[in-house]
Enzyme design. Structure first.
Site, PDB file in Angstrom:
ATOM      1  N   HIS A 239     -26.721 -45.657 -68.544  1.00 52.74           N
ATOM      2  CA  HIS A 239     -26.522 -47.083 -68.849  1.00 52.74           C
ATOM      3  C   HIS A 239     -25.795 -47.831 -67.730  1.00 52.74           C
ATOM      4  O   HIS A 239     -25.796 -49.061 -67.705  1.00 52.74           O
ATOM      5  CB  HIS A 239     -25.823 -47.252 -70.193  1.00 52.74           C
ATOM      6  CG  HIS A 239     -26.765 -47.117 -71.336  1.00 52.74           C
ATOM      7  ND1 HIS A 239     -27.203 -45.900 -71.786  1.00 52.74           N
ATOM      8  CD2 HIS A 239     -27.409 -48.051 -72.091  1.00 52.74           C
ATOM      9  CE1 HIS A 239     -28.059 -46.084 -72.777  1.00 52.74           C
ATOM     10  NE2 HIS A 239     -28.199 -47.377 -72.982  1.00 52.74           N
TER      11      HIS A 239
ATOM     12  N   TRP B  64     -37.867 -45.340 -71.865  1.00 51.63           N
ATOM     13  CA  TRP B  64     -36.393 -45.424 -71.878  1.00 51.63           C
ATOM     14  C   TRP B  64     -35.847 -44.943 -73.216  1.00 51.63           C
ATOM     15  O   TRP B  64     -34.890 -44.166 -73.279  1.00 51.63           O
ATOM     16  CB  TRP B  64     -35.977 -46.873 -71.600  1.00 51.63           C
ATOM     17  CG  TRP B  64     -34.515 -47.162 -71.696  1.00 51.63           C
ATOM     18  CD1 TRP B  64     -33.869 -47.792 -72.722  1.00 51.63           C
ATOM     19  CD2 TRP B  64     -33.495 -46.839 -70.732  1.00 51.63           C
ATOM     20  NE1 TRP B  64     -32.524 -47.889 -72.460  1.00 51.63           N
ATOM     21  CE2 TRP B  64     -32.261 -47.306 -71.251  1.00 51.63           C
ATOM     22  CE3 TRP B  64     -33.506 -46.195 -69.492  1.00 51.63           C
ATOM     23  CZ2 TRP B  64     -31.061 -47.161 -70.569  1.00 51.63           C
ATOM     24  CZ3 TRP B  64     -32.299 -46.045 -68.815  1.00 51.63           C
ATOM     25  CH2 TRP B  64     -31.102 -46.515 -69.346  1.00 51.63           C
ATOM     26  N   TRP B  65     -36.470 -45.388 -74.284  1.00 50.54           N
ATOM     27  CA  TRP B  65     -36.032 -44.968 -75.623  1.00 50.54           C
ATOM     28  C   TRP B  65     -36.238 -43.459 -75.818  1.00 50.54           C
ATOM     29  O   TRP B  65     -35.442 -42.814 -76.502  1.00 50.54           O
ATOM     30  CB  TRP B  65     -36.792 -45.763 -76.701  1.00 50.54           C
ATOM     31  CG  TRP B  65     -36.348 -47.196 -76.811  1.00 50.54           C
ATOM     32  CD1 TRP B  65     -35.242 -47.762 -76.237  1.00 50.54           C
ATOM     33  CD2 TRP B  65     -36.996 -48.243 -77.559  1.00 50.54           C
ATOM     34  NE1 TRP B  65     -35.172 -49.100 -76.566  1.00 50.54           N
ATOM     35  CE2 TRP B  65     -36.219 -49.420 -77.373  1.00 50.54           C
ATOM     36  CE3 TRP B  65     -38.139 -48.305 -78.349  1.00 50.54           C
ATOM     37  CZ2 TRP B  65     -36.566 -50.646 -77.963  1.00 50.54           C
ATOM     38  CZ3 TRP B  65     -38.463 -49.529 -78.941  1.00 50.54           C
ATOM     39  CH2 TRP B  65     -37.694 -50.681 -78.752  1.00 50.54           C
TER      40      TRP B  65
END
Lengths: 107, 107
Positions: free
Chosen positions: B22, B77-78
């Site tokens: 992140h 991404w998930w």
């Protein structure tokens, strides 16, 4: 500007009362929050956890927090709110709401 | 504008990796967030809980969320993020992050 996220627990039986008083926060308390350079302040609830988010736009956070803590009306407000809350055992010394770590931000 | 607060758990062993990715979110994912009218998006961590806060400035939240979910890079991404997370049992049907209730706000 610095963003603050904090967490605390709310006693289940006190949730409705907590919501009720926060729907009509005392004007003097709201005014002091603004005077202490806190803006865009929200509190959310889920499963007995309260999460607060606000943005600090002043120059000395510790000084502004001390100013807020010295305000007698704010103290009275906290005397009402604090018995409804249950602080995390893992909070740092001196904390009531436990400060969270910001792990992501996008404007 | 509507503010959204959400909560999910992070697997303890995955926290550092979660923070790391992140800190360098994929540009396409960041772009899609903006395109879906989400601004001022933060994620905070404390004791295995992640709390997210963002502001939605679009006109149709469900439509924008569907757009995001249909984006292939966001899906990738998930696929990376979701195995690190542990959703709350009390989340509503269709939720991953559990939406919280706003109980206070002051501008």
């Amino acid at each position: 500007m610095k963003r603050y996220g904090s967490v605390i627990k709310i006693k289940t039986k006190k949730l409705e009362e907590y919501k009720k008083i926060h729907a009509n926060i005392w004007p003097e308390v709201a005014k002091m929050i603004t005077e202490c350079n806190i803006i865009n302040y929200s509190i959310f609830h889920k499963d007995g956890y309260l999460f607060s988010y606000f943005e600090y736009i002043g120059k000395n956070y510790e000084s502004d927090m001390a100013k807020m803590a010295a305000d007698s009306t704010t103290q009275e407000w906290w005397d009402v709110c604090m018995p409804m809350q249950e602080p995390l055992d893992t909070r740092k010394k001196g904390e009531w709401w436990a400060e969270m770590e910001e792990v992501f931000h996008q404007d």
